[in-house]
Design a protein around this motif. Structure first.
Motif, PDB file in Angstrom:
ATOM      1  N   GLN A  83       8.315  -2.024  -5.797  1.00  0.00           N
ATOM      2  CA  GLN A  83       9.048  -2.240  -7.043  1.00  0.00           C
ATOM      3  C   GLN A  83       9.635  -3.642  -7.038  1.00  0.00           C
ATOM      4  O   GLN A  83      10.209  -4.078  -6.038  1.00  0.00           O
ATOM      5  CB  GLN A  83      10.167  -1.218  -7.213  1.00  0.00           C
ATOM      6  CG  GLN A  83      10.896  -1.331  -8.556  1.00  0.00           C
ATOM      7  CD  GLN A  83      11.899  -0.213  -8.765  1.00  0.00           C
ATOM      8  OE1 GLN A  83      12.490   0.284  -7.821  1.00  0.00           O
ATOM      9  NE2 GLN A  83      12.082   0.198 -10.009  1.00  0.00           N
ATOM     10  N   ASP A  84       9.442  -4.336  -8.165  1.00  0.00           N
ATOM     11  CA  ASP A  84      10.020  -5.665  -8.321  1.00  0.00           C
ATOM     12  C   ASP A  84      11.500  -5.511  -8.625  1.00  0.00           C
ATOM     13  O   ASP A  84      11.874  -4.856  -9.598  1.00  0.00           O
ATOM     14  CB  ASP A  84       9.319  -6.422  -9.455  1.00  0.00           C
ATOM     15  CG  ASP A  84       9.729  -7.880  -9.528  1.00  0.00           C
ATOM     16  OD1 ASP A  84      10.948  -8.137  -9.682  1.00  0.00           O
ATOM     17  OD2 ASP A  84       8.857  -8.745  -9.450  1.00  0.00           O
ATOM     18  N   TYR A 111       9.322   1.411  -3.340  1.00  0.00           N
ATOM     19  CA  TYR A 111       9.857   2.230  -4.429  1.00  0.00           C
ATOM     20  C   TYR A 111      10.536   3.476  -3.893  1.00  0.00           C
ATOM     21  O   TYR A 111       9.992   4.204  -3.064  1.00  0.00           O
ATOM     22  CB  TYR A 111       8.731   2.628  -5.383  1.00  0.00           C
ATOM     23  CG  TYR A 111       9.157   3.634  -6.427  1.00  0.00           C
ATOM     24  CD1 TYR A 111      10.173   3.331  -7.330  1.00  0.00           C
ATOM     25  CD2 TYR A 111       8.563   4.888  -6.508  1.00  0.00           C
ATOM     26  CE1 TYR A 111      10.581   4.260  -8.285  1.00  0.00           C
ATOM     27  CE2 TYR A 111       8.960   5.807  -7.461  1.00  0.00           C
ATOM     28  CZ  TYR A 111       9.963   5.490  -8.346  1.00  0.00           C
ATOM     29  OH  TYR A 111      10.371   6.400  -9.286  1.00  0.00           O
ATOM     30  N   ASN A 126      13.633  -7.559  -9.733  1.00  0.00           N
ATOM     31  CA  ASN A 126      14.092  -8.245 -10.941  1.00  0.00           C
ATOM     32  C   ASN A 126      13.658  -7.521 -12.218  1.00  0.00           C
ATOM     33  O   ASN A 126      14.464  -7.293 -13.117  1.00  0.00           O
ATOM     34  CB  ASN A 126      13.557  -9.685 -10.961  1.00  0.00           C
ATOM     35  CG  ASN A 126      14.177 -10.533  -9.867  1.00  0.00           C
ATOM     36  OD1 ASN A 126      15.312 -10.308  -9.461  1.00  0.00           O
ATOM     37  ND2 ASN A 126      13.427 -11.500  -9.369  1.00  0.00           N
ATOM     38  N   THR A 127      12.392  -7.140 -12.293  1.00  0.00           N
ATOM     39  CA  THR A 127      11.856  -6.532 -13.515  1.00  0.00           C
ATOM     40  C   THR A 127      11.845  -5.009 -13.462  1.00  0.00           C
ATOM     41  O   THR A 127      11.629  -4.362 -14.487  1.00  0.00           O
ATOM     42  CB  THR A 127      10.423  -7.016 -13.760  1.00  0.00           C
ATOM     43  OG1 THR A 127       9.586  -6.532 -12.696  1.00  0.00           O
ATOM     44  CG2 THR A 127      10.359  -8.529 -13.810  1.00  0.00           C
ATOM     45  N   LYS A 128      12.056  -4.427 -12.268  1.00  0.00           N
ATOM     46  CA  LYS A 128      11.991  -2.976 -12.042  1.00  0.00           C
ATOM     47  C   LYS A 128      10.579  -2.417 -12.199  1.00  0.00           C
ATOM     48  O   LYS A 128      10.379  -1.206 -12.212  1.00  0.00           O
ATOM     49  CB  LYS A 128      12.946  -2.209 -12.983  1.00  0.00           C
ATOM     50  CG  LYS A 128      14.379  -2.712 -12.941  1.00  0.00           C
ATOM     51  CD  LYS A 128      14.965  -2.621 -11.543  1.00  0.00           C
ATOM     52  CE  LYS A 128      16.410  -3.115 -11.513  1.00  0.00           C
ATOM     53  NZ  LYS A 128      16.976  -3.124 -10.158  1.00  0.00           N
ATOM     54  N   GLN A 129       9.596  -3.312 -12.334  1.00  0.00           N
ATOM     55  CA  GLN A 129       8.205  -2.882 -12.499  1.00  0.00           C
ATOM     56  C   GLN A 129       7.695  -2.245 -11.214  1.00  0.00           C
ATOM     57  O   GLN A 129       7.956  -2.712 -10.107  1.00  0.00           O
ATOM     58  CB  GLN A 129       7.325  -4.078 -12.854  1.00  0.00           C
ATOM     59  CG  GLN A 129       5.843  -3.738 -12.995  1.00  0.00           C
ATOM     60  CD  GLN A 129       4.979  -4.967 -13.195  1.00  0.00           C
ATOM     61  OE1 GLN A 129       5.479  -6.087 -13.169  1.00  0.00           O
ATOM     62  NE2 GLN A 129       3.687  -4.768 -13.389  1.00  0.00           N
ATOM     63  N   LEU A 130       6.945  -1.132 -11.356  1.00  0.00           N
ATOM     64  CA  LEU A 130       6.327  -0.473 -10.221  1.00  0.00           C
ATOM     65  C   LEU A 130       4.929  -1.019 -10.018  1.00  0.00           C
ATOM     66  O   LEU A 130       4.162  -1.179 -10.973  1.00  0.00           O
ATOM     67  CB  LEU A 130       6.264   1.038 -10.437  1.00  0.00           C
ATOM     68  CG  LEU A 130       7.596   1.767 -10.613  1.00  0.00           C
ATOM     69  CD1 LEU A 130       7.361   3.264 -10.751  1.00  0.00           C
ATOM     70  CD2 LEU A 130       8.532   1.482  -9.453  1.00  0.00           C
ATOM     71  N   ILE A 131       4.576  -1.304  -8.774  1.00  0.00           N
ATOM     72  CA  ILE A 131       3.274  -1.878  -8.450  1.00  0.00           C
ATOM     73  C   ILE A 131       2.607  -0.980  -7.421  1.00  0.00           C
ATOM     74  O   ILE A 131       3.080  -0.859  -6.284  1.00  0.00           O
ATOM     75  CB  ILE A 131       3.422  -3.306  -7.887  1.00  0.00           C
ATOM     76  CG1 ILE A 131       4.214  -4.187  -8.871  1.00  0.00           C
ATOM     77  CG2 ILE A 131       2.051  -3.913  -7.595  1.00  0.00           C
ATOM     78  CD1 ILE A 131       4.605  -5.539  -8.297  1.00  0.00           C
TER      79      ILE A 131
END
Length: 200
Positions: free
Chosen positions: A143-144, A187, A146-151
């Motif tokens: 998880q980023d 995450y 800064n952006t909370k994006q899951l990868i």
């Protein structure tokens, strides 16, 4: 495919020795931590000996509260028949306390009056969410911060190479040996439940 059951918040906070259990029990700020936890998740904490056990809101709604008429001391229980037997009472009289048709019985009174059902039978129980299960694969979910994006990453080495990252550092994050690498963290599905998993 192998599946792993994710521990519920109830299991985590009530497991002796877990970070959450320690925060609710073993430091000078435990009382404040419990109050903050209840404000966020509902339910209440019940003292069992020297430790505190969290009772989730579903269990509280499915249980019963009575209090001593003389001292106001509250008691929570989930099995009406067992509680009635232990106190030399009857389930019928306890129901009368709970629905307000009887004010006191053997020194007990209701904490709150419940509406009487129009039909016979017990009230419907509040159901808990079923335990979550995840498939065990070689994938890693970062998880980023800064952006909370899951990868979702299938190949850590290839992902690191394509994104100018250190595969060694990412492997350390994925197995819990490092907290982050260039704003990427492993995450945590419970990370949206507040800061109770932090070491603050």
């Amino acid at each position: 495919m192998e599946y792993h059951e994710i521990k519920s918040l109830e299991q985590i906070v009530n497991t002796r020795g877990s970070k959450l259990w320690i925060k609710m029990n073993d430091n000078s700020k435990a009382a404040n931590q419990r109050n903050a936890f209840i404000a966020q998740h509902g339910g209440f904490f019940k003292q069992n000996g020297r430790s505190w056990q969290w009772i989730p809101p579903e269990d509280e709604k499915n249980g019963y509260w009575l209090k001593r008429a003389d001292t106001g001391e509250k008691t929570f229980f989930t099995n009406m028949a067992e509680f009635a037997k232990a106190q030399g009472m009857t389930s019928g009289k306890i129901c009368e306390l709970l629905n307000g048709t009887r004010k006191t019985y053997k020194g007990w009174t209701a904490v709150e009056v419940r509406a009487t059902k129009a039909t016979e039978g017990a009230h419907f129980k509040v159901k808990k969410a079923l335990p979550q299960k995840i498939a065990i694969t070689k994938q890693v979910v970062f998880q980023d911060m800064n952006t909370k994006q899951l990868i979702v990453v299938d190949n850590v080495r290839e992902f690191a190479k394509n994104n100018n990252l250190s595969s060694k550092a990412l492997y350390r994050v994925s197995n819990g040996r490092a907290k982050s690498h260039k704003n990427l963290i492993l995450y945590n599905p419970f990370s949206n439940k507040g800061d109770f998993n932090s070491d603050k």
